[in-house]
Design an enzyme around this catalytic site. Sequence first.
Site, PDB file in Angstrom:
ATOM      1  N   HIS A 181       0.833  -1.211   0.000  1.00  0.00           N
ATOM      2  CA  HIS A 181       0.000   0.000   0.000  1.00  0.00           C
ATOM      3  C   HIS A 181       0.867   1.261   0.000  1.00  0.00           C
ATOM      4  O   HIS A 181       1.943   1.252  -0.551  1.00  0.00           O
ATOM      5  CB  HIS A 181      -1.009  -0.060   1.147  1.00  0.00           C
ATOM      6  CG  HIS A 181      -1.772  -1.367   1.128  1.00  0.00           C
ATOM      7  ND1 HIS A 181      -2.861  -1.592   0.335  1.00  0.00           N
ATOM      8  CD2 HIS A 181      -1.538  -2.553   1.772  1.00  0.00           C
ATOM      9  CE1 HIS A 181      -3.273  -2.838   0.493  1.00  0.00           C
ATOM     10  NE2 HIS A 181      -2.497  -3.442   1.357  1.00  0.00           N
ATOM     11  N   GLU A 205      -2.141  -0.050   7.842  1.00  0.00           N
ATOM     12  CA  GLU A 205      -1.344  -1.113   7.234  1.00  0.00           C
ATOM     13  C   GLU A 205      -0.123  -0.577   6.495  1.00  0.00           C
ATOM     14  O   GLU A 205       0.980  -1.135   6.603  1.00  0.00           O
ATOM     15  CB  GLU A 205      -2.224  -1.926   6.269  1.00  0.00           C
ATOM     16  CG  GLU A 205      -1.476  -3.083   5.603  1.00  0.00           C
ATOM     17  CD  GLU A 205      -2.335  -3.848   4.611  1.00  0.00           C
ATOM     18  OE1 GLU A 205      -3.521  -3.519   4.456  1.00  0.00           O
ATOM     19  OE2 GLU A 205      -1.796  -4.785   3.994  1.00  0.00           O
ATOM     20  N   HIS A 225       2.503  -7.185   4.151  1.00  0.00           N
ATOM     21  CA  HIS A 225       1.148  -6.670   4.382  1.00  0.00           C
ATOM     22  C   HIS A 225       0.677  -7.011   5.785  1.00  0.00           C
ATOM     23  O   HIS A 225       1.302  -7.803   6.499  1.00  0.00           O
ATOM     24  CB  HIS A 225       0.169  -7.303   3.375  1.00  0.00           C
ATOM     25  CG  HIS A 225       0.324  -6.783   1.990  1.00  0.00           C
ATOM     26  ND1 HIS A 225      -0.551  -5.904   1.415  1.00  0.00           N
ATOM     27  CD2 HIS A 225       1.293  -7.018   1.063  1.00  0.00           C
ATOM     28  CE1 HIS A 225      -0.149  -5.618   0.186  1.00  0.00           C
ATOM     29  NE2 HIS A 225       0.967  -6.281  -0.051  1.00  0.00           N
ATOM     30  N   GLU A 281       1.330 -11.942   4.929  1.00  0.00           N
ATOM     31  CA  GLU A 281       0.281 -11.299   5.739  1.00  0.00           C
ATOM     32  C   GLU A 281       0.722 -11.492   7.183  1.00  0.00           C
ATOM     33  O   GLU A 281       0.497 -12.532   7.806  1.00  0.00           O
ATOM     34  CB  GLU A 281      -1.085 -11.950   5.482  1.00  0.00           C
ATOM     35  CG  GLU A 281      -1.637 -11.718   4.088  1.00  0.00           C
ATOM     36  CD  GLU A 281      -2.243 -10.327   3.886  1.00  0.00           C
ATOM     37  OE1 GLU A 281      -2.118  -9.473   4.788  1.00  0.00           O
ATOM     38  OE2 GLU A 281      -2.834 -10.093   2.819  1.00  0.00           O
TER      39      GLU A 281
HETATM   40 ZN   LIG Z   1      -2.485  -5.303   2.196  1.00  0.00          ZN
END
Ligand SMILES: [Zn+2]
Length: 179
Positions: free
Chosen positions: A9, A23, A72, A133
């Site tokens: 992001h 995030e 992430h 993640e």
């Molecule tokens: Zn993400």
Amino acid sequence: MKIFINAGHGGNDPGACGNGLRESDVALSIGKLTEKYLKAVGYDVKLFQYDGLQTICDVANDWCADLFVSIHCNAGGGTGTETYYFQGSANGETLAAYVQKQIVKSLPVVNRGVKHANFYVLKYTDMPAVLVETAFIDNFLDAKLLRDRQDDFARAIARGISDFYAFPKPDVIDFPTRH
Ligand SMILES: [Zn+2]
């Protein structure tokens, strides 16, 4: 070895938010620490954060990265860590397994395992690629880890990458492939 670290992001896209965290901020912070640890052991590292997926792939491909790691935070009501690779990429799967193993070994997270997915940055990068993640930003205990244990996430990701080169599958040595 050229390691491309994509902090997920950024720009106009904060990613998921929860428990006072964004995030994009967490990913960049863990990315910077991962870069530091990889550079310390001699890897060539490029850290890149951008809110355009094709640009991320283009920069990694143009740089001729050997490995691509996207960082992430998860969201949506679960808890724990999972690492993704592009289906059919043996090297991607191996790298994902090493990174996942190091994270669940060094942090009190639920092991959600290694999974495959057609995520854009996994599909359109030319080198073995994984997407980590790290933990769920909208889970209270996970978010606490994302706030307080960024250094441990970074060390674990860096160790996973080192493990990949220390204990590769034979095809990594003899038959490097695009995925
Ligand atoms: Zn993400």
